[in-house]
Design a protein around this motif. Sequence first.
Motif, short mmCIF file in Angstrom:
data_model
loop_
_atom_site.label_atom_id
_atom_site.label_comp_id
_atom_site.label_asym_id
_atom_site.label_seq_id
_atom_site.Cartn_x
_atom_site.Cartn_y
_atom_site.Cartn_z
N ALA A 23 11.43 10.78 -13.53
CA ALA A 23 12.54 11.45 -12.86
C ALA A 23 13.89 10.91 -13.32
N LYS A 24 13.99 9.61 -13.45
CA LYS A 24 15.27 9.00 -13.84
C LYS A 24 15.64 9.33 -15.28
N GLU A 25 14.70 9.10 -16.18
CA GLU A 25 15.00 9.27 -17.61
C GLU A 25 15.23 10.72 -18.01
N LEU A 26 14.55 11.65 -17.33
CA LEU A 26 14.67 13.06 -17.68
C LEU A 26 15.49 13.85 -16.66
N VAL A 27 16.13 13.12 -15.72
CA VAL A 27 17.04 13.68 -14.72
C VAL A 27 16.39 14.87 -13.98
N MET A 28 15.35 14.53 -13.21
CA MET A 28 14.65 15.53 -12.41
C MET A 28 14.63 15.09 -10.96
N ASP A 29 14.53 16.07 -10.07
CA ASP A 29 14.31 15.75 -8.66
C ASP A 29 12.91 15.16 -8.52
N SER A 30 12.75 14.31 -7.50
CA SER A 30 11.42 13.75 -7.25
C SER A 30 11.21 13.57 -5.75
N MET A 31 9.94 13.52 -5.37
CA MET A 31 9.63 13.22 -3.98
C MET A 31 8.29 12.50 -3.92
N GLU A 32 8.29 11.45 -3.10
CA GLU A 32 7.08 10.68 -2.86
C GLU A 32 6.42 11.23 -1.60
N LEU A 33 5.14 11.55 -1.71
CA LEU A 33 4.39 12.05 -0.57
C LEU A 33 4.09 10.90 0.38
N GLU A 34 4.28 11.15 1.67
CA GLU A 34 4.01 10.13 2.68
C GLU A 34 3.07 10.72 3.73
N LEU A 35 2.04 9.97 4.05
CA LEU A 35 1.10 10.39 5.08
C LEU A 35 1.67 10.17 6.47
N VAL A 36 1.33 11.03 7.42
CA VAL A 36 1.73 10.83 8.81
C VAL A 36 1.15 9.51 9.30
N LYS A 37 -0.13 9.29 9.03
CA LYS A 37 -0.78 8.02 9.38
C LYS A 37 -1.02 7.27 8.06
N PRO A 38 -0.21 6.25 7.77
CA PRO A 38 -0.31 5.56 6.49
C PRO A 38 -1.70 4.99 6.20
N HIS A 39 -2.02 4.97 4.94
CA HIS A 39 -3.29 4.44 4.46
C HIS A 39 -3.27 2.91 4.54
N PRO A 40 -4.41 2.27 4.82
CA PRO A 40 -4.45 0.80 4.80
C PRO A 40 -4.01 0.27 3.42
N THR A 41 -3.26 -0.82 3.43
CA THR A 41 -2.75 -1.36 2.17
C THR A 41 -3.38 -2.68 1.75
N HIS A 42 -4.27 -3.23 2.58
CA HIS A 42 -4.86 -4.52 2.26
C HIS A 42 -6.35 -4.56 2.63
N GLY A 43 -7.04 -5.46 1.98
CA GLY A 43 -8.41 -5.76 2.36
C GLY A 43 -9.43 -4.70 2.03
N PHE A 44 -10.61 -4.92 2.58
CA PHE A 44 -11.76 -4.06 2.33
C PHE A 44 -11.49 -2.61 2.73
N MET A 45 -10.83 -2.40 3.86
CA MET A 45 -10.61 -1.04 4.36
C MET A 45 -9.72 -0.22 3.42
N LYS A 46 -8.83 -0.88 2.70
CA LYS A 46 -7.99 -0.16 1.74
C LYS A 46 -8.88 0.59 0.74
N TYR A 47 -9.85 -0.10 0.18
CA TYR A 47 -10.70 0.50 -0.85
C TYR A 47 -11.78 1.39 -0.25
N PHE A 48 -12.37 0.95 0.85
CA PHE A 48 -13.44 1.73 1.47
C PHE A 48 -12.90 3.06 1.98
N THR A 49 -11.84 2.99 2.77
CA THR A 49 -11.26 4.20 3.35
C THR A 49 -10.73 5.13 2.26
N GLY A 50 -9.98 4.58 1.33
CA GLY A 50 -9.41 5.40 0.26
C GLY A 50 -10.46 6.08 -0.58
N GLY A 51 -11.46 5.32 -1.01
CA GLY A 51 -12.53 5.88 -1.83
C GLY A 51 -13.31 6.95 -1.10
N LEU A 52 -13.62 6.69 0.16
CA LEU A 52 -14.38 7.65 0.96
C LEU A 52 -13.59 8.93 1.18
#
Length: 161
Positions: A23-52
């Motif tokens: 977005a920066k180098e090619l001068v484009m609009d951008s948006m990061e998707l955000e979940l209403v209920k954020p995904h776990p960011t640490h530990g076993f549940m991060k990988y288990f929940t995300g993968g499932l």
Amino acid sequence: MPNALVVFYSLDGDVRFLARTLAKELVMDSMELELVKPHPTHGFMKYFTGGLLAAIGATPPLRPLAHDAALYDLIFVGTPVWNSHPTPAVRTFLKNVDFKGKRVAFFTSYGGNEGKTYQILTSLVPGATVVGHIGFKMPLKMDKEQCATDLLRWAKDLLNN
């Protein structure tokens, strides 16, 4: 040059790095998707929940979007690969947008391999013309400068065609 948007989801920062570079180098609009209920960011549940959730095709609700994808000709969509699938956040976005007549390009970040990700992403944008895809193995841990160079070269080709 077409009116382009960069849409992405990133949990660990790899896709965020790629998307912001694009977005920066090619001068484009951008948006990061955000979940209403954020995904776990640490530990076993991060990988288990995300993968499932990725494997079962979950589509959790997103926070309101910063841009309307309908206003753009070309949409770059970035996702990490979880359990050989796109992330649930990206799946939700793709299922809720009308891509008829749009050009779409996908970029991914993965640890193992891309698996079925590209085929799944393509199936989620009926009516769109998928103009390309590119994947990067752990850009922040490998050679992020080379990944950025390759991404920009790829995107410029798509923008100029």
